[in-house]
Design a protein around this motif. Sequence first.
Motif, short mmCIF file in Angstrom:
data_model
loop_
_atom_site.label_atom_id
_atom_site.label_comp_id
_atom_site.label_asym_id
_atom_site.label_seq_id
_atom_site.Cartn_x
_atom_site.Cartn_y
_atom_site.Cartn_z
N ALA A 21 0.66 -1.21 0.13
CA ALA A 21 -0.01 -0.16 0.10
C ALA A 21 1.00 1.11 0.14
O ALA A 21 0.68 2.23 0.89
N GLU A 22 1.91 1.44 -0.83
CA GLU A 22 2.59 2.60 -1.15
C GLU A 22 3.62 2.59 0.09
O GLU A 22 4.34 3.93 -0.12
N GLN A 23 3.67 1.99 1.02
CA GLN A 23 4.57 2.12 2.14
C GLN A 23 5.61 0.93 2.13
O GLN A 23 5.49 0.18 1.48
N VAL A 51 -6.45 -13.38 5.98
CA VAL A 51 -6.05 -14.74 5.32
C VAL A 51 -6.44 -14.87 3.88
O VAL A 51 -7.76 -15.14 3.83
N LYS A 52 -5.74 -14.88 2.73
CA LYS A 52 -6.13 -14.97 1.61
C LYS A 52 -6.51 -16.28 1.16
O LYS A 52 -7.14 -16.51 0.07
N LEU A 67 -0.84 -8.65 3.63
CA LEU A 67 -0.16 -7.81 4.82
C LEU A 67 -1.12 -6.56 4.51
O LEU A 67 -1.40 -5.65 5.54
N SER A 68 -1.91 -6.16 3.28
CA SER A 68 -2.33 -4.76 3.23
C SER A 68 -3.73 -4.85 4.16
O SER A 68 -3.75 -3.84 4.91
N ALA A 69 -4.28 -5.97 3.96
CA ALA A 69 -5.65 -6.12 4.95
C ALA A 69 -5.15 -6.24 6.14
O ALA A 69 -5.85 -5.59 7.19
N ARG A 70 -4.27 -6.81 6.72
CA ARG A 70 -3.60 -7.08 7.97
C ARG A 70 -3.22 -5.62 8.58
O ARG A 70 -3.44 -5.67 9.90
N LEU A 71 -2.42 -5.01 7.89
CA LEU A 71 -2.06 -3.66 8.25
C LEU A 71 -3.35 -2.39 8.12
O LEU A 71 -2.87 -1.48 8.78
N GLY A 72 -4.28 -3.00 7.92
CA GLY A 72 -5.29 -1.96 8.14
C GLY A 72 -5.57 -1.13 6.67
O GLY A 72 -6.34 -0.12 6.77
N VAL A 122 -3.63 1.44 13.13
CA VAL A 122 -3.98 -0.02 13.36
C VAL A 122 -2.30 -0.52 13.03
O VAL A 122 -1.94 -1.49 13.54
N ALA A 123 -1.71 -0.07 11.79
CA ALA A 123 -0.37 -0.61 11.54
C ALA A 123 0.76 -0.66 12.72
O ALA A 123 1.51 -1.31 12.69
N ARG A 124 0.40 0.39 13.53
CA ARG A 124 1.39 0.73 14.64
C ARG A 124 1.62 -0.87 15.44
O ARG A 124 2.70 -0.89 16.01
N ASP A 125 0.35 -1.67 15.69
CA ASP A 125 0.45 -2.62 16.42
C ASP A 125 1.44 -3.75 15.94
O ASP A 125 2.06 -4.73 16.51
N PHE A 126 1.84 -3.68 14.49
CA PHE A 126 2.60 -4.78 13.83
C PHE A 126 3.72 -4.28 13.52
O PHE A 126 4.36 -4.71 12.57
#
Lengths: 156, 122, 763
Positions: A21-23, A51-52, A67-72, A122-126
Amino acid sequence: MLQNSAHDTPGRRDVVSFRVAEQDFCIDIGVVREIRGWTPTTVLPHSQDYVKGVVNLRGSVVAVVDLSARLGFGPTEPSARHIIIIVMIGDQTIGLLADVVSDILTIDDTAMRQVPDIASEVARDFISKVVTFDDGRMLRKIDLARVLPELGVELA
Amino acid sequence: MSVRILAVDDSPTMRGLIGAALTPNGFEVHFAEDGIDGLERLAEADPDLVITDINMPRLDGFGVIEGVRKDPAFGSLPVLVLTTESGEDLKARARAAGATGWIVKPFDDQRLVAVINRVLGV
Amino acid sequence: MSGLDELRISFFQECEDLLDSLGDGLREISDGDLGHDMETVHSVFRAVHSIKGGAGAFGLDGLVTFAHLFETVLDQMRCGSMEPTDGVMRTLLRAGDMLSDLVGCARDGREADGDRVTQMLAELDALADGADEDDDTPFEFVPTILSVAPMDDPVSNAGPEASDGPGPDAGIVVYRIDFKPRGALYGTGNEPLALLKALAQLGDLEIQADIAGIVPLTGFDEAEPHLAWGLRLATDATMEEILSVFEFVADLAEIDVDRMPRSDTAHLGPDLDDGISALKAPAQGVSHIKTPEGPLPPGPAAPTAPAEMAAILVDAQGGAETSRAGPAVLALAEESTLGNDPGGQAPQNSRKAKPATETTLAAAPATIRVNLDRVDRLINLIGELVIMEAMLSQAVETAGLASNSDVSNGLDGIKQLASGIQESVMAIRAQPLKPVFQRMHRIIREAADATGKQVRLVTTGDATEVDKTVIERLVDPLTHMIRNSVDHGLEDTATRIAAGKPETGTITLSAAHRSGRVIIEVSDDGGGINREKVREIAEARGLIPPGASLSLSEIDNLLFTPGFSSKEQVSALSGRGIGLDVVRREIQALGGRVTIQSAAGEGTTFTIALPLTLAVLEGMLVEFGGEMMVLPLSAILETLRPSSATIHSIGRTGRVVANRGELIPIIDLAEAFGIARPGDDTERDVLLLVECEAGRRAALAVDIIHDQRQVVIKSLEENYGAIPGISAATILGDGRIALIVDPEEIIVSAAPELPTPPLAANE
């Protein structure tokens, strides 16, 4: 394989960096088993939305985490350009769906910084640490243990 | 040429112990798992001496001795009886069957070697 | 000393086999089976005996002591001085359990329960006391700890010399030895020359052969001695050491050993070579032993053969022994052998007789022990092979090759080979259930002791083979079920008598292969499930609403509900905080099912159905909502098409299909798995009629049935976790993964109001 780097030199470590996601994100190279192109997964019923599904990795069934979904950032619509990074954490093998692998970098431990306090993200958790570069880029180091799907389904 | 021993014992442990006692002392040890097996392996092993257990399935040690004695090729082969029983009656039965001698288990490897050497005159 | 460690490990492995055969044999004897004969008693004796032998070698004194006493008792049975009465057998069975415990303790280096051992020893002692008293000495069996000495260890190469070497002359003593073998000596493989060589190793030996005994052929009497030796030995060895050379021939020869006065030692040695030549050519030897001091008095310690032993020898040997005569008499004996020795013919006979002997004795097939990892690696490879083969088939099909092309034919051949290899490899992992069943005998005995009930266990089908992993993981659930049956299934003795039943309750453990599964049943002839009480307990624990309408089998199934068993009904035995719910979960983890049937007054049967192997499954490939999944063929009763079946709606979403007069609920698999399906085209449905172990049926609706195939089971839990309704995954020909449906869970989860364990969902 990507094993021959100096990732175990004290104070310095090799990481694989990739884009979601561009990061820019990265993980320790030591846990990476291989990087492969996207192949369609088999959907797992009742699974978390990030989970794909599962893919066949030379006879083993490996779950793929978006990862995109996981990281929000919202779900990825995977295409042939996407990649799956196969990582091994403990005895568990898992695939991480990412947009593209950008580089293998050697990073000085002293360059690792604490994650700034951005409470609601959200992403901060990971993300365990961040690294900033002179050109202004920032690498976010992913805490793999947290990214893993929550298993804990104990039928047995 | 090393001395060849045919060890007949149904217990893998005991076979292992015999092997462990004899092989490092330069013996070539062949194994058989019971009396019938032992007699069948005689020709192939062509031993200089046979060590046999008494209590075995299919054919016991007495049977082994008798079988050896009746074999034209191996009739005078020394046969040592290896048994935990040290009772005189068992010795007498073994002797009656034609046993050369006996070794009481548990044996120590030096004694086993000494007895074999003595019997073979080595 | 790793060699010794390995031997130790192999000893304990062997002990397991020996304990198994001990248990088998003892049970056979105590059941009074027709098959039980002396050979059974012998094999039981051998088992204990072998354990004792090995234990001695490893210095496991406690084990040796116990095994020795056990063996003493068994020996009395073996020689017929003890009858296998019920009381005796009960003690022996328990002694077998104790022996097994002691082996376990020795293996793990644990301390045995001293009190129990002492008590058991006392019981065995009481049995042994029935026989002769002079056996009271603990045993003449002194364990010597074996050491595997390396080659270069000087001690191991040392001869039988005395260890503390005195000065060259200090301890030298001259002995005069008269050695006169009897004819019988030559029939025992003892070789006089070898004995002389052994003596020569003790010191300086002077040998003179005395051939006076050799008589002309005409007068040859094989029972008489023909050759004697007069020896002089100058040695520092003790009398005992000298006599030990003659250890094996003491009964086969006249042996006199006497210490000579010092004055006679002067001329030793020079004649030695002559003596040897005399031995080699006895005919030219000296005629008489030189006896410088006249007749020698018999040495005080000279071993003389017990008269009766000599007599036995002569009788038993018959005329056969002279043909084995030593070199000195061989030439003379030869003609006698050919002429009148019946033993001359015997060898041919015995050789010919051998095959006949073999056929009458059941030869155990040869086995090897293989590290399980190697087998598993092979199984994994075979799994890959099967997948590759499927992929290749698909590629061939895609390429549009004719079915009779060389490629297709070759592929068919590979397919057959692959499935043959697969079967063979699976067979390696398959093991008979026997060891598990055997362990249950002990469980029964202990359970019977703990509850004071009289119980016997009947096992059938213990040769049924199941995957090794399954076998290992069956022990715990089976143990619990057996205890449960003794504790809760069987009534107490008084109740049984009142009900007109035999006092001794019977628990039957059986196994059989049935339609691709292994069925194991544990049944008791007790009073059956007390359904009123079960309902009461379930209501009290809030497992079911008060007054709920439940079928009989639904009530029975309450036993498997988590939380059903509780502290209140914990007994000394099956309590321990494990309920049947744990049993069910353990069996489910093996891909199996447990069900229960009970008839009031007649007993209860638990049925375990297990997959034959954990690695391969015969399945039906189906598709729904765009997903491919595999249904185990063993669960499918039949397939129905909507055209041939009548579908009724019940309520808003419920649908049933009428089949042979039965209304069967339809479960839409896409819906059950939460897979969105475009449109609601029920007409496209294909129904698969499945039945779960509890006998409940359902029709699973799918879009398309593809084909039936063998699939390699891949674990999902290894890298992911369990998914409700899914048992595992497999890899299809195109390399994609298909999930394997667990119909049982699907049925159960579709009717959540039933008292079965709720599905753990991902929430």
